[in-house]
Design an enzyme around this catalytic site. Sequence first.
Site, PDB file in Angstrom:
ATOM      1  N   SER A 171       0.821  -1.215   0.000  1.00 58.81           N
ATOM      2  CA  SER A 171       0.000   0.000   0.000  1.00 58.81           C
ATOM      3  C   SER A 171       0.852   1.261   0.000  1.00 58.81           C
ATOM      4  O   SER A 171       1.958   1.270   0.564  1.00 58.81           O
ATOM      5  CB  SER A 171      -0.885   0.030   1.252  1.00 58.81           C
ATOM      6  OG  SER A 171      -1.982  -0.814   1.127  1.00 58.81           O
ATOM      7  N   PRO A 172       0.332   2.329  -0.593  1.00 57.77           N
ATOM      8  CA  PRO A 172       0.995   3.632  -0.421  1.00 57.77           C
ATOM      9  C   PRO A 172       0.873   4.071   1.029  1.00 57.77           C
ATOM     10  O   PRO A 172      -0.232   4.136   1.568  1.00 57.77           O
ATOM     11  CB  PRO A 172       0.210   4.551  -1.360  1.00 57.77           C
ATOM     12  CG  PRO A 172      -1.099   3.868  -1.596  1.00 57.77           C
ATOM     13  CD  PRO A 172      -0.874   2.409  -1.436  1.00 57.77           C
ATOM     14  N   ARG A 197       0.332  -2.371   7.080  1.00 55.11           N
ATOM     15  CA  ARG A 197       1.027  -2.711   8.324  1.00 55.11           C
ATOM     16  C   ARG A 197       1.844  -3.999   8.248  1.00 55.11           C
ATOM     17  O   ARG A 197       2.958  -4.046   8.783  1.00 55.11           O
ATOM     18  CB  ARG A 197       0.021  -2.754   9.484  1.00 55.11           C
ATOM     19  CG  ARG A 197      -0.473  -1.371   9.882  1.00 55.11           C
ATOM     20  CD  ARG A 197      -1.596  -1.449  10.929  1.00 55.11           C
ATOM     21  NE  ARG A 197      -2.012  -0.129  11.354  1.00 55.11           N
ATOM     22  CZ  ARG A 197      -2.901   0.616  10.684  1.00 55.11           C
ATOM     23  NH1 ARG A 197      -3.434   0.159   9.570  1.00 55.11           N
ATOM     24  NH2 ARG A 197      -3.243   1.800  11.127  1.00 55.11           N
ATOM     25  N   ARG A 246      -8.093   5.830  -6.750  1.00 56.69           N
ATOM     26  CA  ARG A 246      -8.475   5.543  -5.360  1.00 56.69           C
ATOM     27  C   ARG A 246      -9.657   6.415  -4.986  1.00 56.69           C
ATOM     28  O   ARG A 246      -9.631   7.635  -5.171  1.00 56.69           O
ATOM     29  CB  ARG A 246      -7.318   5.791  -4.400  1.00 56.69           C
ATOM     30  CG  ARG A 246      -7.725   5.669  -2.928  1.00 56.69           C
ATOM     31  CD  ARG A 246      -6.552   5.606  -1.979  1.00 56.69           C
ATOM     32  NE  ARG A 246      -5.991   4.268  -1.940  1.00 56.69           N
ATOM     33  CZ  ARG A 246      -5.428   3.720  -0.847  1.00 56.69           C
ATOM     34  NH1 ARG A 246      -5.379   4.391   0.290  1.00 56.69           N
ATOM     35  NH2 ARG A 246      -4.920   2.511  -0.887  1.00 56.69           N
ATOM     36  N   TYR A 261      -8.997  14.609   0.348  1.00 57.80           N
ATOM     37  CA  TYR A 261      -8.016  15.458  -0.321  1.00 57.80           C
ATOM     38  C   TYR A 261      -8.704  16.262  -1.434  1.00 57.80           C
ATOM     39  O   TYR A 261      -9.917  16.185  -1.609  1.00 57.80           O
ATOM     40  CB  TYR A 261      -6.859  14.612  -0.849  1.00 57.80           C
ATOM     41  CG  TYR A 261      -6.059  13.940   0.255  1.00 57.80           C
ATOM     42  CD1 TYR A 261      -5.605  14.671   1.351  1.00 57.80           C
ATOM     43  CD2 TYR A 261      -5.747  12.586   0.200  1.00 57.80           C
ATOM     44  CE1 TYR A 261      -4.874  14.070   2.365  1.00 57.80           C
ATOM     45  CE2 TYR A 261      -5.014  11.968   1.214  1.00 57.80           C
ATOM     46  CZ  TYR A 261      -4.586  12.718   2.289  1.00 57.80           C
ATOM     47  OH  TYR A 261      -3.870  12.122   3.302  1.00 57.80           O
ATOM     48  N   GLN A 315       1.464   7.186  -6.970  1.00 50.91           N
ATOM     49  CA  GLN A 315       0.147   7.712  -6.611  1.00 50.91           C
ATOM     50  C   GLN A 315       0.249   9.234  -6.519  1.00 50.91           C
ATOM     51  O   GLN A 315       0.977   9.758  -5.689  1.00 50.91           O
ATOM     52  CB  GLN A 315      -0.326   7.142  -5.270  1.00 50.91           C
ATOM     53  CG  GLN A 315      -1.747   7.547  -4.904  1.00 50.91           C
ATOM     54  CD  GLN A 315      -2.111   7.140  -3.484  1.00 50.91           C
ATOM     55  OE1 GLN A 315      -1.599   7.701  -2.513  1.00 50.91           O
ATOM     56  NE2 GLN A 315      -3.004   6.165  -3.350  1.00 50.91           N
TER      57      GLN A 315
END
Length: 787
Positions: free
Chosen positions: A431-432, A733, A639, A591, A509
């Site tokens: 993941s980013p 994680r 996303r 965002y 991304q």
Amino acid sequence: MNILCIGGGPAGLYFGLLMKLQNPEHQITVVERNRPYDTFGWGVVFSDQTLGNLVQSDDISAQQILQAFNHWDDIDVHFKGQKITSSGHGFCGIGRKHLLNILQKRCEDLGVRLVFENDVQDELALAEQYQADLVIAADGLNSRIRTKYAASYQPDIETRLCRFVWLGTKKQFSAFTFAFEETEFGWFQAHAYQYDAELSTFIIEAPEEVWFKAGLDQMEQAEAAVFCEKIFAKYLDGHALMSNASHLRGSTNWIKFPRIICQNWVHTVQLDSKFVPIVLMGDAAHTAHFSIGSGTKLALEDAIELAACFKQYGAQGMESVLEHYQESRAIDVIKIQSAARNSMEWFENVSRYTAMQAPQFAYSLLTRSQRLSHDNLRLRDAAYISNYEQWLANQVQQSNPDNKFENKPVPPMFLPFQLRGVRLKNRVVVSPMAQYSAINGVAGDYHLVHLGSRAMGGAGLVFAEMTCVSADARITPACPGLYSPEHTVAWARIVNFVHTNSDAKIAMQLGHAGAKGSTKRAWDGIDQPLGEDNWPLVAASEQCYYPGVSQIARAASLDDMQRIQDDFVMATIAADKAGFDWLELHCAHGYFLSSFISPLTNHRTDAYGGSLENRCRYPLEVFAAIREVWPADKPISVRISAHDWVEGGITPSDAVLIARFFKQAGADMIDCSAGQVSKQEKPVYGRMFQTPFSDRIRNEVDIPTIAVGAITDADQVNSIIASGRADLCALARPHLADPAWTLHEAAKSGFSDISWPVQYQAGKLQLERNLAREKQLQQVISQSLGK
């Protein structure tokens, strides 16, 4: 104590007998509205685990129940003319009437008073009559007591979408059977299982609109039964469908499932000089959809737990008894209801999965509740999983001739994936993850090690963190950018390392922080504005992301929007120049682009505000602009926040439309995240908690998806990919804890067809030795236990 149980179902009867066993001096009365030994319904289902609880609680009644059970291990799924069978499931069925008869007889033998044909209208008068110290409200799904004291119990009742009917048949089913039939009106499904030597339960279910189209609302019971017999004729072998609800008229035996949960399970009343608790139990307190067969289980386990609390604290500790009863049972109920919701929603939306071929459809059904996983199914039926993995590998082979896994079982996470001209070696994505380690927007040695080590660790695709398209687009001063030649050179160095030292692909991304920008690094105060050197913020509309803390972002003008779109285009060109294989446009998490999509943050009155289509207009314009300059053989994913978790915000239904808009614009894949749009959000967390969004978008919009959110182990990844809930799984994680997570999971699973970097060969050999020793130790332990 004097105990009054209102409702003679499994919960009331079982609690009565357990308390009588605990103390024969208790005076216990169970009041039931029906006649003695009379009940409605067909068979009920228990798992082997539930049977173990009954044996521990009262072996005498448990043995009688066990002797009456019809046991099966197989599940048959009939779909599109095929039957898919899996084994090892360990379930038992018993007639509801027989179960109640056993419990009634056991209560009578122990001295519990049973009062029949008393439809209680005044529980307080009845409690006074029996001088009750405790009242158990086990009066079922439509509990009058729960309704009367709703202010105390605070029930949340959600009526669901399908109509279903409980019927029976003399056709004997050797396996738990799911049958799906498409009609001119839509899909109907049946859940069937044998519960004694002569009878089987046969539940028929359909979405309410299908039920209305078929005219079932206008049919009497007999006519509806004949209608259903025709739909499921090939499974009934000439046997009739029977109803034992003759007291109901017309179509009223077709009901919609009410999902019930109560905030509180205890209401206290004053009778004369004492306070008497009225305690909810069974369906009065909670319900679980019949598709996971846990309603009776929950009722009996309520009774077991409350009796256990009395044994621990005694009648004198009533307050502690009731507190621990609710606290303990509420946790178990939440777990069951979460699984039941997943299962229920799968059956409510069967048409979502009907484009699948029968093997994947059946696997999706088996894993629908997220309680059954890939490894668990392998444990139950290794041959079934091996055959299914081989089938999946062959499907990939058909679309990708270079696939080397044809006709051999492969863990689904290690199947390759092709999108445009990019081929990923497996389905695992890093993941980013924001690292807050750039200097003036430049990605440095830290990023080289962070991304390079994870690329060497076996993942198919590694995402750079959200990289900002201008200096004032950054979340923090320590976030990376792609808006100067220096940035491009720095990223090219990292991309080159990944391509030289691994066979992973690397993705960029791109994003703009919008109203969430100009903040401190996470460890210095997440979402806290900079103490000085703040830069002005811009969003779709004037807003303050963190009320009372964040600075206020102004509404973007058309000139601002054009400038920012140009910034995205320039960053896209730079990403290609740096050598990235994949691009993702960040339209989630509040965002800048996300702020246009959500009604919580977009209050514009121009062409970019109002309807969902208008709110998506600007992000789609940005997407079209970057797609034009990004190479045609390289994919672009988008996303999105598929759920704002705030009333009035984006819902999963909206997310389907958003995904459709981007698909029409040329997006190759949707990265299905959620939330972080508003500080008012109330997410529902849990294992793989965002995967249902990916599942819905993938199978309704017919576009590849990435699943994210609390995906933590290989078993979950395998389950998600195998069931068609996503095409890729992004993990954060686990990769922070172990950069070589994918390689280690391959070794644990015994999957050897994965390339280990030369530098890791020594570690691979040591890991293989450790795993071999562990396997030997497990065998020794098993042999010892066997002896």
